[in-house]
Enzyme design. Structure first.
Site, PDB file in Angstrom:
ATOM      1  N   GLU A 266       0.816  -1.217   0.000  1.00 17.44           N
ATOM      2  CA  GLU A 266       0.000   0.000   0.000  1.00 17.44           C
ATOM      3  C   GLU A 266       0.850   1.268   0.000  1.00 17.44           C
ATOM      4  O   GLU A 266       0.669   2.165   0.820  1.00 17.44           O
ATOM      5  CB  GLU A 266      -0.958  -0.006   1.207  1.00 17.44           C
ATOM      6  CG  GLU A 266      -1.889  -1.197   1.195  1.00 17.44           C
ATOM      7  CD  GLU A 266      -2.946  -1.194   2.290  1.00 17.44           C
ATOM      8  OE1 GLU A 266      -4.039  -1.699   2.019  1.00 17.44           O
ATOM      9  OE2 GLU A 266      -2.682  -0.696   3.404  1.00 17.44           O
ATOM     10  N   ASP A 339      -7.883  -9.546   4.152  1.00 20.07           N
ATOM     11  CA  ASP A 339      -7.713  -8.371   5.006  1.00 20.07           C
ATOM     12  C   ASP A 339      -8.777  -8.265   6.099  1.00 20.07           C
ATOM     13  O   ASP A 339      -9.682  -7.443   5.977  1.00 20.07           O
ATOM     14  CB  ASP A 339      -7.756  -7.110   4.121  1.00 20.07           C
ATOM     15  CG  ASP A 339      -7.318  -5.876   4.884  1.00 20.07           C
ATOM     16  OD1 ASP A 339      -6.862  -6.026   6.021  1.00 20.07           O
ATOM     17  OD2 ASP A 339      -7.437  -4.775   4.329  1.00 20.07           O
ATOM     18  N   GLU A 367     -12.554  -2.557  12.035  1.00 23.85           N
ATOM     19  CA  GLU A 367     -12.554  -1.874  10.735  1.00 23.85           C
ATOM     20  C   GLU A 367     -13.662  -2.385   9.816  1.00 23.85           C
ATOM     21  O   GLU A 367     -14.369  -1.597   9.206  1.00 23.85           O
ATOM     22  CB  GLU A 367     -11.187  -2.054  10.061  1.00 23.85           C
ATOM     23  CG  GLU A 367     -11.148  -1.470   8.662  1.00 23.85           C
ATOM     24  CD  GLU A 367      -9.795  -1.600   7.977  1.00 23.85           C
ATOM     25  OE1 GLU A 367      -8.849  -2.122   8.585  1.00 23.85           O
ATOM     26  OE2 GLU A 367      -9.705  -1.168   6.811  1.00 23.85           O
TER      27      GLU A 367
HETATM   28  O1  GCW Z   1      -6.951  -3.229   6.252  1.00 25.66           O
HETATM   29  C1  GCW Z   1      -6.093  -2.347   5.630  1.00 25.66           C
HETATM   30  C2  GCW Z   1      -6.501  -1.044   6.202  1.00 25.66           C
HETATM   31  C3  GCW Z   1      -5.391  -0.035   6.247  1.00 25.66           C
HETATM   32  C4  GCW Z   1      -4.203  -0.673   6.939  1.00 25.66           C
HETATM   33  C5  GCW Z   1      -3.778  -1.901   6.164  1.00 25.66           C
HETATM   34  C6  GCW Z   1      -2.643  -2.656   6.837  1.00 25.66           C
HETATM   35  C7  GCW Z   1      -2.617   0.398   8.370  1.00 25.66           C
HETATM   36  O2  GCW Z   1      -7.600  -0.546   5.490  1.00 25.66           O
HETATM   37  O3  GCW Z   1      -5.861   1.081   6.945  1.00 25.66           O
HETATM   38  O4  GCW Z   1      -3.138   0.228   7.090  1.00 25.66           O
HETATM   39  O5  GCW Z   1      -4.839  -2.789   6.069  1.00 25.66           O
HETATM   40  O6  GCW Z   1      -2.934  -3.583   7.568  1.00 25.66           O
HETATM   41  O7  GCW Z   1      -1.503  -2.292   6.656  1.00 25.66           O
END
Ligand code: GCW
Length: 690
Positions: A266, A339, A367
């Site tokens: 990311e 995720d 989340e």
């Molecule tokens: O789930 C995603 C989240 C991001 C997060 C990323 C990760 C901290 O939307 O906000 O970043 O994973 O785990 O690195």
């Protein structure tokens, strides 16, 4: 007049005294029974243990409790040996953990028999996604307890110290022994001296409670704050930069835990930007902290540049590196391959990497599970995950056993939880979100514990019978409060799966804050594997991601018999059906429904379950104080709206493809798809104020 004022003050202060904001978590003060404590050694940690016993003893009056630091081969690490009136341990921390266990058993009425309790994992760590400006990524309970912006950003106030101490105590009481103080999307400033001084101040408060501090390090720090031309892990100048940085940190915090790193993920720079591997990157940092006993937790949450099925990427990247990591590296793997979705099968990396220390990462902050609005007890999800059998070393090779050292001789073991703590008075936003912090600690200590037992403990400790002024008999409390609330907690995660992503659907949430539905969201230039249609693949023929051998073949990353079981639609468990298969809308389910009808029934069941939770909560009002009752009631009514929105949004959206009627025996959607989609794109997150 005077009398009236006095009366008014009395009423106001008595109300104030009773005000129950939830700040005391599961650690409520008790009127203690007198007790004598015998302990030959002395230290800050032991003083805490003694104080806790004096303040909370509920055993025999004037009992003598012996705390002894004596080596015993059956006691591992910070474990302890417990009797009704004694705690023996190898370490001071073991005494402290034994103290909390003894008090917990007294308060919950659990029998105290002679027994040895050892931790399942060596490192039981909270990951705070806290930014240096005080905001928290995916945080739903106010700003950071560690960081803030403004003139006093670096001032350590008395208030800070009190809060950090309360935080440390809460962690120690459930066995958590590490905190990563900042977001994995790390600011390079984190490694600057002024910030490190604050890290030292935090560490000094957390230390007596046995909570080590860690830092999320930005891999590109040598370039960004060090002025070097490169952050290449094999470059001698870069190696020296990290060594010097480690030396500086350890001069301030001699027991610094080490680094957590998110790299090549990311947008974060990583070793691959220099043509190196994740192992090269992790080893660089590991070598820097090795002289001081530090570790590196290197995350496996990565994205490849290829078009490979998202669910396969981490495994493909990391498996070839098995055995290449230095022994003070632990690879930190999210529970599922995508995720933190409401339900995922376990990541196939568990058990497959046999020569590398691996630690699971779960998300305590909600989340994808309703932020701190929806009541979702996550322990059942983690229990399902930890008990999943990987079959890697035969039947019974559960994720728990593959990561806690029972199967593989890992040098280090650990488990991480993304924290849900913020400055809100009750720490977690939702009162019941506290149970997730509690459950994480309990499972990290003992990965075989049942969620039901954990819920039982948490309810007893959090809402004791004195939480209202009314006198309530113990039988009444157990039947009409404990049992009801426990059942609600136990059902809550499945309810969330039902009303959001049932039958293996995943990643179909609203892009706007990840709260509510968004299966339609697919901007043209967005990475495909960030958009819900990539994951649900709905079309006129059916729905679901085909990960069978005939298609992406993600099933092959699992050990037999799982690979074949997931691959065959007849043996694939319903809970993972659309995770592994793309199926026609009129596919016949095992229960006789068509797939389309079954999807509708699941959404509706979820909605009804939330209605039931609301009814349960109304009924338990006499057993709860006004403030905490109100906190939960308010949020349950928002949860109903959320469940309704999920139901309406998903059922109506998928209906565009299925072209079939919604079964007549369930509630019909109340919203219109067009409005829901339009509102979704405008919708601010419900906690926009944070
Ligand atoms: O789930 C995603 C989240 C991001 C997060 C990323 C990760 C901290 O939307 O906000 O970043 O994973 O785990 O690195």
């Amino acid at each position: 007049m005077k009398i009236k004022i006095v009366l008014l003050i009395l009423v106001l202060t008595s109300h104030y005294l009773q005000a129950e904001d939830g700040h005391d978590l599961w650690l409520r003060s008790k009127s203690p029974v007198p007790v004598n404590i015998v302990c030959k050694a002395s230290s800050q940690t032991l003083s805490i243990a003694k104080k806790e016993l004096l303040q909370g003893w509920q055993g025999f009056e004037n009992a003598t409790v012996l705390l002894s630091l004596k080596k015993d081969k059956t006691i591992k690490n910070d474990g302890f040996k417990l009797t009704e009136n004694s705690i023996q341990a190898n370490t001071e921390l073991g005494i402290l953990y034994g103290t909390y266990e003894l008090l917990r058993r007294q308060q919950t009425g659990e029998v105290i028999k002679d027994e040895v309790c050892n931790p399942s994992y060596e490192n039981r760590v909270l990951n705070h996604w806290d930014n240096l400006d005080g905001s928290i990524e995916r945080g739903y309970a106010g700003h950071s307890i560690f960081w803030r912006k403004g003139d006093d950003a670096f001032v350590v106030t008395e208030k800070d110290k009190v809060l950090w101490q309360e935080y440390a105590r809460a962690n120690a009481s459930v066995g958590i022994n590490g905190s990563v103080l900042n977001n994995v999307n790390s600011s390079p400033n984190m490694l600057k001296t002024e910030i490190l001084n604050r890290v030292k101040a935090i560490a000094d408060i957390l230390r007596p409670y046995g909570v080590k501090v860690y830092i999320s390090a930005k891999f590109s720090s040598p370039t960004v704050i060090g002025g070097l031309k490169s952050s290449d892990p094999l470059n001698p100048e870069v190696i020296k930069w990290w060594q010097d940085k480690a030396k500086e940190i350890y001069s301030l915090v001699p027991d610094f835990g080490g680094f957590l790193v998110k790299a090549n993920s990311e947008g974060q720079v990583g070793p691959q930007d220099y043509g190196r591997t994740h192992a090269d990157g992790a080893n660089l940092l590991a070598d820097a902290v090795r002289p001081y006993g530090g570790i590196v937790m290197w995350r496996a949450f990565v994205y490849s540049t290829s078009n490979e099925d998202r669910a396969k990427q981490a495994y493909k990247e990391f498996l070839p590196l098995d055995g290449k990591f230095h022994d003070n590296v632990i690879v930190q793997v999210k529970n599922g391959p995508i995720d933190f979705q409401p339900r995922e099968p376990f990541s196939p990396l568990f058990g497959a990497m046999k020569k590398t220390s691996i630690m699971p990462e779960v998300q305590i902050t909600q989340e994808y599970l309703g932020h701190s609005i929806d009541l979702v007890y996550l322990s059942t999800m983690w229990e399902e995950f930890l008990k999943s059998d990987t079959y890697q070393e035969g039947k019974g090779s559960t994720v728990a056993r593959c990561t806690d050292g029972s199967i593989y001789p890992q040098k280090h073991t650990g488990i991480a939880g993304v924290a849900n703590v913020g400055l809100d008075a009750n720490w977690c936003g939702h009162l019941f979100a506290q149970s997730n912090w509690y459950a994480f600690g309990r499972l990290a200590w003992n990965n075989q514990m049942s969620s039901e037992k954990i819920a039982d403990e948490w309810i007893k400790l959090t809402f004791n019978q004195t939480s209202t002024s009314k006198s309530i008999s113990s039988k009444d409390w157990t039947e009409n409060f404990l049992k009801q609330v426990k059942q609600m907690m136990m059902d809550s995660r499945e309810a969330a799966v039902n009303y959001s992503m049932p039958l293996g659907l995943h990643h179909i949430m609203s892009a706007n804050g990840h709260y509510g539905p968004g299966p339609w969201w697919a901007p043209a230039r967005m990475r495909k594997d960030w958009t819900p249609p990539y994951f649900h693949q709905a079309d006129s023929l059916g729905v679901g991601f085909d990960r069978t051998k005939a298609s992406s073949n993600a099933v092959s990353q699992y050990h037999e018999p799982l690979a074949s079981m997931f691959n065959d639609v007849n043996t694939c468990p319903d809970i993972y059906l659309l995770w592994f298969h793309h199926l026609p809308w009129d596919y016949k389910m095992k229960n006789g429904h068509t797939l389309w009808d079954d999807i509708c029934y699941h959404y509706n069941t979820g909605l009804r379950q939330v209605h039931q939770f609301q009814q349960i909560w109304e009924k338990v009002q006499p057993y709860v104080d006004v403030e905490r009752f109100g906190n939960v009631k308010e949020r349950l009514s928002m949860q109903i709206n959320n469940a309704q929105l999920w139901n309406d949004g998903c059922v109506l959206y998928f209906q565009k493809f299925s072209k079939k009627p919604i079964p007549a025996d369930i509630d019909q959607p109340v919203g219109k798809l067009e409005d829901i989609i339009n509102n979704d794109l405008k919708r601010p997150t419900p906690w926009a104020k944070h």
